[in-house]
Structures are given as structure tokens and as C-alpha cells.
Design a protein around this motif. Structure first.
Motif, PDB file in Angstrom:
ATOM      1  N   MET A 196      -9.595  86.698  19.295  1.00 36.05           N
ATOM      2  CA  MET A 196      -9.861  85.656  20.284  1.00 36.05           C
ATOM      3  C   MET A 196     -11.309  85.191  20.201  1.00 36.05           C
ATOM      4  N   ALA A 197     -12.230  86.151  20.039  1.00 37.06           N
ATOM      5  CA  ALA A 197     -13.657  85.802  19.942  1.00 37.06           C
ATOM      6  C   ALA A 197     -13.907  84.929  18.706  1.00 37.06           C
ATOM      7  N   GLU A 198     -13.257  85.317  17.613  1.00 37.96           N
ATOM      8  CA  GLU A 198     -13.407  84.551  16.367  1.00 37.96           C
ATOM      9  C   GLU A 198     -12.914  83.108  16.567  1.00 37.96           C
ATOM     10  N   LEU A 199     -11.755  82.970  17.191  1.00 37.81           N
ATOM     11  CA  LEU A 199     -11.211  81.615  17.416  1.00 37.81           C
ATOM     12  C   LEU A 199     -12.092  80.820  18.375  1.00 37.81           C
ATOM     13  N   ARG A 200     -12.659  81.491  19.377  1.00 36.42           N
ATOM     14  CA  ARG A 200     -13.566  80.790  20.295  1.00 36.42           C
ATOM     15  C   ARG A 200     -14.802  80.292  19.554  1.00 36.42           C
ATOM     16  N   GLU A 201     -15.288  81.105  18.624  1.00 39.37           N
ATOM     17  CA  GLU A 201     -16.442  80.663  17.819  1.00 39.37           C
ATOM     18  C   GLU A 201     -16.076  79.451  16.970  1.00 39.37           C
ATOM     19  N   ILE A 202     -14.869  79.476  16.407  1.00 37.53           N
ATOM     20  CA  ILE A 202     -14.413  78.344  15.590  1.00 37.53           C
ATOM     21  C   ILE A 202     -14.305  77.091  16.464  1.00 37.53           C
ATOM     22  N   MET A 203     -13.785  77.242  17.678  1.00 36.41           N
ATOM     23  CA  MET A 203     -13.714  76.098  18.592  1.00 36.41           C
ATOM     24  C   MET A 203     -15.106  75.556  18.896  1.00 36.41           C
ATOM     25  N   GLU A 204     -16.030  76.471  19.136  1.00 33.22           N
ATOM     26  CA  GLU A 204     -17.411  76.065  19.435  1.00 33.22           C
ATOM     27  C   GLU A 204     -17.990  75.286  18.246  1.00 33.22           C
ATOM     28  N   PHE A 205     -17.743  75.784  17.026  1.00 32.26           N
ATOM     29  CA  PHE A 205     -18.229  75.086  15.848  1.00 32.26           C
ATOM     30  C   PHE A 205     -17.651  73.674  15.764  1.00 32.26           C
ATOM     31  N   ILE A 206     -16.340  73.565  15.955  1.00 29.20           N
ATOM     32  CA  ILE A 206     -15.693  72.244  15.858  1.00 29.20           C
ATOM     33  C   ILE A 206     -16.258  71.307  16.927  1.00 29.20           C
ATOM     34  N   THR A 207     -16.467  71.843  18.130  1.00 28.56           N
ATOM     35  CA  THR A 207     -17.028  71.026  19.205  1.00 28.56           C
ATOM     36  C   THR A 207     -18.405  70.483  18.805  1.00 28.56           C
ATOM     37  N   GLN A 208     -19.244  71.358  18.258  1.00 31.17           N
ATOM     38  CA  GLN A 208     -20.577  70.931  17.800  1.00 31.17           C
ATOM     39  C   GLN A 208     -20.460  69.900  16.681  1.00 31.17           C
ATOM     40  N   ALA A 209     -19.638  70.243  15.677  1.00 34.68           N
ATOM     41  CA  ALA A 209     -19.559  69.419  14.453  1.00 34.68           C
ATOM     42  C   ALA A 209     -18.998  68.030  14.738  1.00 34.68           C
ATOM     43  N   THR A 210     -18.178  67.922  15.784  1.00 39.18           N
ATOM     44  CA  THR A 210     -17.581  66.624  16.070  1.00 39.18           C
ATOM     45  C   THR A 210     -18.308  65.922  17.216  1.00 39.18           C
ATOM     46  N   GLY A 211     -19.531  66.336  17.452  1.00 46.39           N
ATOM     47  CA  GLY A 211     -20.396  65.609  18.373  1.00 46.39           C
ATOM     48  C   GLY A 211     -20.188  65.950  19.832  1.00 46.39           C
TER      49      GLY A 211
END
Lengths: 122, 122
Positions: A106-121
Motif C-alpha cells: 500500500m505504501a509503495e502504491l501511495r508513493e506511485i500515486m504521489e509521483f503521478i500527481t507531481q508529474a502530471t502537474g
């Protein structure tokens, strides 16, 4: 902020660098800093009319760039698409949470979500 | 394909629409379809020199756009970043697979990976 101002902020963000420095200055003062045409004229030592003409040319160039490249349109479309991706990953996290004991995944997926949020502005 | 041709294909893909139709035609024939300057001249009924000059102007415009907007540079950077995201999601799928019985979540994550791959240009 006015919708037209938001639109102009996006156009300026994507294409501002193709304008002259003077045009960039005028767009910034008028749209981002909310100065009047007369105030900008005083500040730059040019007539209100010259500010008006410069602004009109700059806007025409920005909209022309958007007609050719469509980056603002793509930005809006991408935001919608990425929010679907984020919702789906959130759904996977929910499913893992329901099972219990899956904290690391779950932590890993949350980090991935955070990355996508950052990367897509954000 | 030659590295310079790949670079030009990307520049053309991102900024081609700001060129004149004639310039687009020449870039397409020269870089994508591998015609010689002389062949393009014959095809379009203009001199080899005119093709050369047009091509030079078109290239200058494309590189100028890239200097201003940097979409090709961003494309390369994004590809690297998204490949990290995809690797991480693949890692989560591997972890689920090791546990067994998580077919639905794995399928969902594979679909998300597929979407990201499509959305970020394959």
C-alpha cells in the motif's frame, strides 16, 4: 480567478517563452498582477494604446500557438485521464487494505500515486 | 534510423504544425521518406537550392521552437520517469503474484500499466 484569466495563465505558461520580453512583461502585469492598461503604460513609459496593441498582439500569438500545438487542450485532457488512473490505483489500495497486512504494498502504491500527481502537474 | 533523423522526427511531430504546408512537405519528403534535395526539387517543381533554403529555414524554426518550449527535451525526461513508475508497479504485481490468489488486483494493475504506457506515448 476569472476563467479567462486561468486560461490565459495556462497559455502564458506553455507559450510565454515565444513572446518578446516586453510582451511577457505586459501579459504578466495585466493578467497575473492585475494592473490596468493605464498603469502598465505609466510603469513602462509607453501609451495606454501601445500597451493595448501589444497585449492584443501577444494574445493573438498565444492563441495561434494553441491552435497549432494544442498543449492547453492536451493538458486538460491529460488531467482527466490521470485522475482516472489515480482513482484506480486508490481502488487497489482499498482492496489491499480490506485484506489487512499489506502495508508495504500500500505504501509503495501511495508513493506511485504521489509521483503521478507531481508529474502530471498536481 | 540515424539519430539525427529520430531527433528531427520528434521535432516535426511536436512543432510541424507551425511550419508552412510547403515546409512540412519538404521535411516529410527529406527526413521521413528519404528523398534527396534534387528529387524533392523535381517533385515540387522548384530548384534544388530552393529546397535546400526552405529546409534550412524550416529546421531553424523547429529548433527555435524547441529552444523556447523544450517539448522534445521534456518528452525524453518524461519517458525516463514513466519507465520508473512502470517498473515500480511491475514490482507490486510481482509481490502480489508471490502471494498467490491476487489475480484480480494484478489484472487491474496490469491495465493501469497499459494505460500509462499508451498515455506516455508507448
Amino acid at each position: 480567478m476569472d476563467v479567462k484569466f486561468v486560461e490565459m495563465a495556462l497559455l502564458y505558461d506553455f507559450y510565454g517563452s515565444v513572446l518578446t520580453l516586453r510582451q511577457q512583461e505586459i501579459i504578466d502585469l495585466y493578467y497575473m498582477k492585475d494592473y490596468s492598461l493605464a498603469e502598465i503604460g505609466e510603469l513602462l513609459g509607453i501609451s495606454r494604446q501601445a500597451v493595448h496593441d501589444n497585449l492584443k498582439r501577444a494574445k493573438k500569438q498565444l492563441y495561434g500557438m494553441e491552435d497549432s500545438l494544442g498543449l492547453v487542450k492536451r493538458f486538460h485532457r491529460d488531467r482527466k485521464e490521470w485522475s482516472v488512473v489515480l482513482d484506480r490505483i486508490a481502488g487497489v489500495i482499498d482492496a489491499l487494505e480490506a485484506e489487512g497486512g499489506k502495508e508495504k504494498l500500500m505504501a509503495e502504491l501511495r508513493e506511485i500515486m504521489e509521483f503521478i500527481t507531481q508529474a502530471t502537474g498536481g
